[in-house]
Design a protein around this motif. Structure first.
Motif, PDB file in Angstrom:
ATOM      1  N   UNK A  31     -30.860  -5.702   6.317  1.00 22.66           N
ATOM      2  CA  UNK A  31     -31.989  -5.852   7.221  1.00 22.66           C
ATOM      3  C   UNK A  31     -32.004  -4.793   8.304  1.00 22.66           C
ATOM      4  N   UNK A  32     -31.688  -3.556   7.940  1.00 23.27           N
ATOM      5  CA  UNK A  32     -31.815  -2.487   8.908  1.00 23.27           C
ATOM      6  C   UNK A  32     -32.223  -1.202   8.206  1.00 23.27           C
ATOM      7  N   UNK A  33     -32.788  -0.314   8.994  1.00 30.09           N
ATOM      8  CA  UNK A  33     -33.198   0.986   8.472  1.00 30.09           C
ATOM      9  C   UNK A  33     -31.992   1.888   8.317  1.00 30.09           C
ATOM     10  N   UNK A  34     -32.128   2.869   7.436  1.00 32.66           N
ATOM     11  CA  UNK A  34     -31.035   3.805   7.211  1.00 32.66           C
ATOM     12  C   UNK A  34     -31.581   5.208   7.085  1.00 32.66           C
ATOM     13  N   UNK A  35     -30.694   6.155   7.229  1.00 31.59           N
ATOM     14  CA  UNK A  35     -31.152   7.530   7.163  1.00 31.59           C
ATOM     15  C   UNK A  35     -30.030   8.500   6.882  1.00 31.59           C
ATOM     16  N   UNK A  36     -30.423   9.755   6.786  1.00 29.26           N
ATOM     17  CA  UNK A  36     -29.477  10.841   6.550  1.00 29.26           C
ATOM     18  C   UNK A  36     -29.680  11.945   7.579  1.00 29.26           C
ATOM     19  N   UNK A  37     -28.569  12.423   8.065  1.00 24.81           N
ATOM     20  CA  UNK A  37     -28.554  13.558   8.966  1.00 24.81           C
ATOM     21  C   UNK A  37     -27.654  14.621   8.339  1.00 24.81           C
ATOM     22  N   UNK A  47     -31.939  15.515  11.781  1.00 26.45           N
ATOM     23  CA  UNK A  47     -32.421  14.300  11.112  1.00 26.45           C
ATOM     24  C   UNK A  47     -33.171  14.730   9.858  1.00 26.45           C
ATOM     25  N   UNK A  48     -32.663  14.379   8.713  1.00 24.54           N
ATOM     26  CA  UNK A  48     -33.204  14.843   7.443  1.00 24.54           C
ATOM     27  C   UNK A  48     -34.177  13.832   6.832  1.00 24.54           C
ATOM     28  N   UNK A  49     -33.779  12.561   6.818  1.00 30.15           N
ATOM     29  CA  UNK A  49     -34.598  11.548   6.140  1.00 30.15           C
ATOM     30  C   UNK A  49     -34.285  10.173   6.690  1.00 30.15           C
ATOM     31  N   UNK A  50     -35.284   9.309   6.701  1.00 30.90           N
ATOM     32  CA  UNK A  50     -35.095   7.937   7.129  1.00 30.90           C
ATOM     33  C   UNK A  50     -35.919   7.009   6.255  1.00 30.90           C
ATOM     34  N   UNK A  51     -35.469   5.760   6.158  1.00 25.31           N
ATOM     35  CA  UNK A  51     -36.165   4.774   5.339  1.00 25.31           C
ATOM     36  C   UNK A  51     -36.082   3.425   6.015  1.00 25.31           C
ATOM     37  N   UNK A  52     -37.195   2.722   6.060  1.00 24.85           N
ATOM     38  CA  UNK A  52     -37.228   1.394   6.665  1.00 24.85           C
ATOM     39  C   UNK A  52     -36.428   0.411   5.826  1.00 24.85           C
ATOM     40  N   UNK A  53     -36.135  -0.762   6.384  1.00 26.32           N
ATOM     41  CA  UNK A  53     -35.279  -1.698   5.667  1.00 26.32           C
ATOM     42  C   UNK A  53     -35.936  -2.166   4.378  1.00 26.32           C
ATOM     43  N   UNK A  54     -37.270  -2.251   4.346  1.00 28.47           N
ATOM     44  CA  UNK A  54     -37.954  -2.674   3.132  1.00 28.47           C
ATOM     45  C   UNK A  54     -38.060  -1.546   2.107  1.00 28.47           C
ATOM     46  N   UNK A  55     -37.918  -0.313   2.584  1.00 26.66           N
ATOM     47  CA  UNK A  55     -38.072   0.832   1.704  1.00 26.66           C
ATOM     48  C   UNK A  55     -39.502   1.323   1.587  1.00 26.66           C
ATOM     49  N   UNK A  56     -40.423   0.638   2.246  1.00 32.19           N
ATOM     50  CA  UNK A  56     -41.833   1.004   2.087  1.00 32.19           C
ATOM     51  C   UNK A  56     -42.234   2.192   2.952  1.00 32.19           C
ATOM     52  N   UNK A  57     -41.459   2.467   3.992  1.00 28.71           N
ATOM     53  CA  UNK A  57     -41.799   3.587   4.857  1.00 28.71           C
ATOM     54  C   UNK A  57     -40.642   4.573   4.882  1.00 28.71           C
ATOM     55  N   UNK A  58     -40.981   5.845   4.788  1.00 30.89           N
ATOM     56  CA  UNK A  58     -39.955   6.888   4.784  1.00 30.89           C
ATOM     57  C   UNK A  58     -40.367   8.043   5.678  1.00 30.89           C
ATOM     58  N   UNK A  59     -39.355   8.794   6.085  1.00 30.42           N
ATOM     59  CA  UNK A  59     -39.556  10.020   6.850  1.00 30.42           C
ATOM     60  C   UNK A  59     -38.747  11.115   6.172  1.00 30.42           C
ATOM     61  N   UNK A  60     -39.313  12.300   6.060  1.00 33.63           N
ATOM     62  CA  UNK A  60     -38.591  13.474   5.577  1.00 33.63           C
ATOM     63  C   UNK A  60     -38.872  14.635   6.518  1.00 33.63           C
ATOM     64  N   UNK A  61     -37.846  15.353   6.889  1.00 32.78           N
ATOM     65  CA  UNK A  61     -38.014  16.537   7.726  1.00 32.78           C
ATOM     66  C   UNK A  61     -38.808  17.594   6.967  1.00 32.78           C
ATOM     67  N   UNK A  62     -39.526  18.403   7.710  1.00 31.30           N
ATOM     68  CA  UNK A  62     -40.336  19.439   7.088  1.00 31.30           C
ATOM     69  C   UNK A  62     -39.528  20.395   6.225  1.00 31.30           C
ATOM     70  N   UNK A  63     -38.276  20.622   6.620  1.00 30.29           N
ATOM     71  CA  UNK A  63     -37.433  21.572   5.898  1.00 30.29           C
ATOM     72  C   UNK A  63     -37.033  21.078   4.511  1.00 30.29           C
ATOM     73  N   UNK A  64     -37.189  19.776   4.258  1.00 33.27           N
ATOM     74  CA  UNK A  64     -36.768  19.236   2.960  1.00 33.27           C
ATOM     75  C   UNK A  64     -37.902  18.552   2.209  1.00 33.27           C
TER      76      UNK A  64
END
Length: 123
Positions: A31-37, A47-64
């Motif tokens: 029940x928590x969000x996770x990410x990669x740096x 900060x490279x990538x992040x994902x919400x606990x459900x997996x429905x929302x994500x973030x990716x850095x422009x470089x990747x």
């Protein structure tokens, strides 16, 4: 308390692929969000990538964006970073992190960290 253990790093030629995995353990582990740096010596952690606990929302850095994908399998308490079309500039130590209070889409909420796994991309 949350424990994070990364795996999957290594040496790969430019243009190749790697998949990083991060297994989490501790209470309420899904029940928590996770990410990669990632971090290169002498530079700030990125900060490279992040994902919400459900997996429905994500973030990716422009470089990747367009090359990396973040996903998670809550049944396995694991988050993944699929890295394709790797470049020498992607060489870094990659850290898995957990954001227990936010949606994981911004860097400031991360408070738990793994030990890191080295990714080296040769030209």
């Amino acid at each position: 308390q949350v424990q994070l253990v990364e795996s999957g790093g290594g040496l790969v030629q430019a243009g190749g692929s790697l998949r990083l995995s991060c297994a989490s353990s501790g209470s309420t582990t899904t029940t928590f969000a996770m990410g990669w740096f990632r971090q290169v010596p002498g530079k700030e952690r990125e900060f490279v990538a992040g994902i919400s606990w459900s997996g429905r929302r994500t973030y990716l850095a422009g470089s990747v964006k367009g090359r990396f994908t973040i996903s998670r399998d809550n049944s396995k308490n694991t988050v993944y970073l699929q890295m394709n079309s790797l470049k020498p500039d992607d060489t870094a130590v990659y850290y898995c992190a957990a954001d227990l209070v936010g949606n994981g889409l911004v860097s400031g909420g991360y408070t738990y960290w793994g030990q890191g796994t080295q990714v080296t991309v040769s030209s």
